[in-house]
Design an enzyme around this catalytic site. Structure first.
Site, mmCIF file in Angstrom:
data_model
loop_
_atom_site.group_PDB
_atom_site.id
_atom_site.type_symbol
_atom_site.label_atom_id
_atom_site.label_comp_id
_atom_site.label_asym_id
_atom_site.label_seq_id
_atom_site.Cartn_x
_atom_site.Cartn_y
_atom_site.Cartn_z
ATOM 1 C CB THR A 1 38.340 35.909 33.502
ATOM 2 O OG1 THR A 1 37.807 34.743 34.080
ATOM 3 C CG2 THR A 1 38.859 35.624 32.107
ATOM 4 N NE ARG B 1 32.255 26.965 35.382
ATOM 5 C CZ ARG B 1 32.722 28.186 35.130
ATOM 6 N NH1 ARG B 1 34.005 28.377 34.948
ATOM 7 N NH2 ARG B 1 31.914 29.212 35.066
ATOM 8 C CB VAL B 2 34.642 24.322 30.086
ATOM 9 C CG1 VAL B 2 35.132 25.387 29.121
ATOM 10 C CG2 VAL B 2 35.640 23.159 30.127
ATOM 11 N N GLY B 3 34.085 27.311 31.602
ATOM 12 C CA GLY B 3 33.273 28.536 31.611
ATOM 13 C C GLY B 3 33.174 29.165 30.237
ATOM 14 C CG ASP B 4 32.710 33.372 30.167
ATOM 15 O OD1 ASP B 4 33.035 32.902 31.277
ATOM 16 O OD2 ASP B 4 33.008 34.519 29.800
ATOM 17 C CB THR C 1 35.708 39.064 33.395
ATOM 18 O OG1 THR C 1 35.883 38.493 34.686
ATOM 19 C CG2 THR C 1 35.557 40.560 33.551
ATOM 20 N N GLY C 2 33.179 37.441 34.492
ATOM 21 C CA GLY C 2 32.009 37.347 35.358
ATOM 22 C C GLY C 2 31.565 35.909 35.478
ATOM 23 N N GLY D 1 30.462 32.820 34.100
ATOM 24 C CA GLY D 1 30.452 32.242 32.762
ATOM 25 C C GLY D 1 29.109 31.659 32.363
HETATM 26 C C1 SD4 Z 1 34.277 31.718 34.250
HETATM 27 N N1 SD4 Z 1 34.078 33.944 33.390
HETATM 28 O O1 SD4 Z 1 34.988 30.717 34.260
HETATM 29 C C2 SD4 Z 1 34.946 33.054 34.115
HETATM 30 C C3 SD4 Z 1 35.305 33.547 35.460
HETATM 31 C C4 SD4 Z 1 35.596 34.987 35.502
HETATM 32 O O2 SD4 Z 1 36.141 36.894 36.588
HETATM 33 O O3 SD4 Z 1 35.480 35.731 34.580
HETATM 34 N N2 SD4 Z 1 35.959 35.567 36.544
HETATM 35 O O4 SD4 Z 1 33.058 31.684 34.403
#
Ligand code: SD4
Length: 318
Positions: free
Chosen positions: A150, A178-181, A201-202, A204
């Site tokens: 991200t 699906r919705v992430g962070d 990032t990571g 979520g």
């Molecule tokens: C998510 N945090 O949708 C995002 C994905 C992401 O590096 O950060 N990827 O969970």
């Protein structure tokens, strides 16, 4: 003092443009929107905007957010399809008093009405990646979620205003809807011009458990430096998740305070970030963990070259 920091090497070219804007007295908001659009438009980054990898149903669904650290205006979209620049839609939503986070068809209806550019965001290359990954999953033990980057940024302008923004196609092979962070204020991003900002990032689903970006800003408000704050939040959450749940997902956080000082921490091995300030030329770093501290090293020319070559390598269906 102006400055801008971003997750991953992919933000480098965007930060060149943002640096131009900020050094000519442009606003933190224009700088961040321009920089994130640059990443969204580049077809070879497969986790943001055009060329982003699709969900399980082969659809590209995008999440993005924008926060103004002076007015606390917030705008975000989740699971948005078929629009070119999610960050601009998020910024536009931040001008509303209410209805600031829109998802799916509601977000698309808003973007259409507001005149944003429609675009089919699924590229042939992303389709090939998808098909190859499905095959790999059948053959090897790999996680469908690996390879996600991200873009998240925090910027500071000469007037002392700060803005944070994120944009992502989320986790590869995620469920539809699906919705992430990334569009969640406090988790994917948070900024307060009186203190500083952070973006994550990571994974979520794990980042949200620590409301990490808010937590970093809160600690900076208690006078921790950006580096101390991101290390504490990253490693405390990593430890807590490992103890309570057996393992922690990927956690990487970038932060900048309102003096242009910055910090980065990550619990993964290959995290990179880009940073530029009035007194620090736009530079890409790679960072590794040593105990509960990070060591940042300027990315070598060779690494920089390989990075793009690797991203742009011709891709054939397996
Ligand atoms: C998510 N945090 O949708 C995002 C994905 C992401 O590096 O950060 N990827 O969970």
């Amino acid at each position: 003092m102006w400055g801008i920091i971003a997750t991953w090497r992919m933000a480098k070219e965007g930060l060149d443009k943002a640096s131009n804007i900020l050094s000519q007295q442009g606003t933190a908001g224009d700088a961040i929107e321009t920089a994130i659009k640059e990443v969204e438009d580049f077809p070879y980054y497969k986790s943001v905007g055009y060329g982003g990898l699709p969900n399980k149903d082969m659809e590209v669904e995008l999440d993005a957010a924008y926060m103004d650290g002076t007015t606390f205006d917030i705008g975000a979209i989740g699971a948005l399809k078929d629009f070119a620049n999610p960050i601009s839609i998020a910024r536009s939503l931040s001008k509303n008093k209410v209805n600031n986070l829109l998802v799916g068809s509601g977000a698309e209806a808003y973007a259409h009405k507001a005149g944003f550019e429609r675009k089919n965001m699924l590229t042939e290359r992303a389709k090939t990646h998808f098909k190859n990954r499905v095959k790999d999953l059948q053959e090897f033990e790999i996680s469908p979620y690996s390879g996600h980057d991200t873009v998240g940024m925090v910027s500071l302008d000469n007037l002392g205003n700060m803005v944070a923004g994120t944009s992502t196609s989320g986790l590869f092979m995620k469920e539809k809807g699906r919705v992430g962070d990334s569009p969640i204020i406090g988790s994917g991003l948070y900024v307060d011009s009186e203190v500083g900002g952070a973006s994550a990032t990571g994974l979520g689903e794990d980042l949200m458990k620590g409301v990490v970006s808010y937590e970093v800003v809160r600690l900076m408000k208690e006078n921790l430096s950006p580096q101390e704050a991101v290390e504490k939040v990253t490693f405390d959450l990593d430890k807590e998740l490992t103890e309570r749940r057996g393992s922690s997902g990927d956690i990487s956080i970038v932060a900048m305070n309102n003096k242009g000082e910055w910090g980065v921490a990550s619990n993964i091995e290959n995290f990179s970030f880009s940073v530029a300030t009035q007194i620090h030329e736009n530079t890409v770093y790679r960072t590794i963990r040593e105990g509960n501290h990070m060591i940042h090293t300027v990315a070598s020319e060779e690494w920089m070259k390989n990075y793009l070559t690797e991203r742009m390598r011709p891709l054939e269906e397996k």
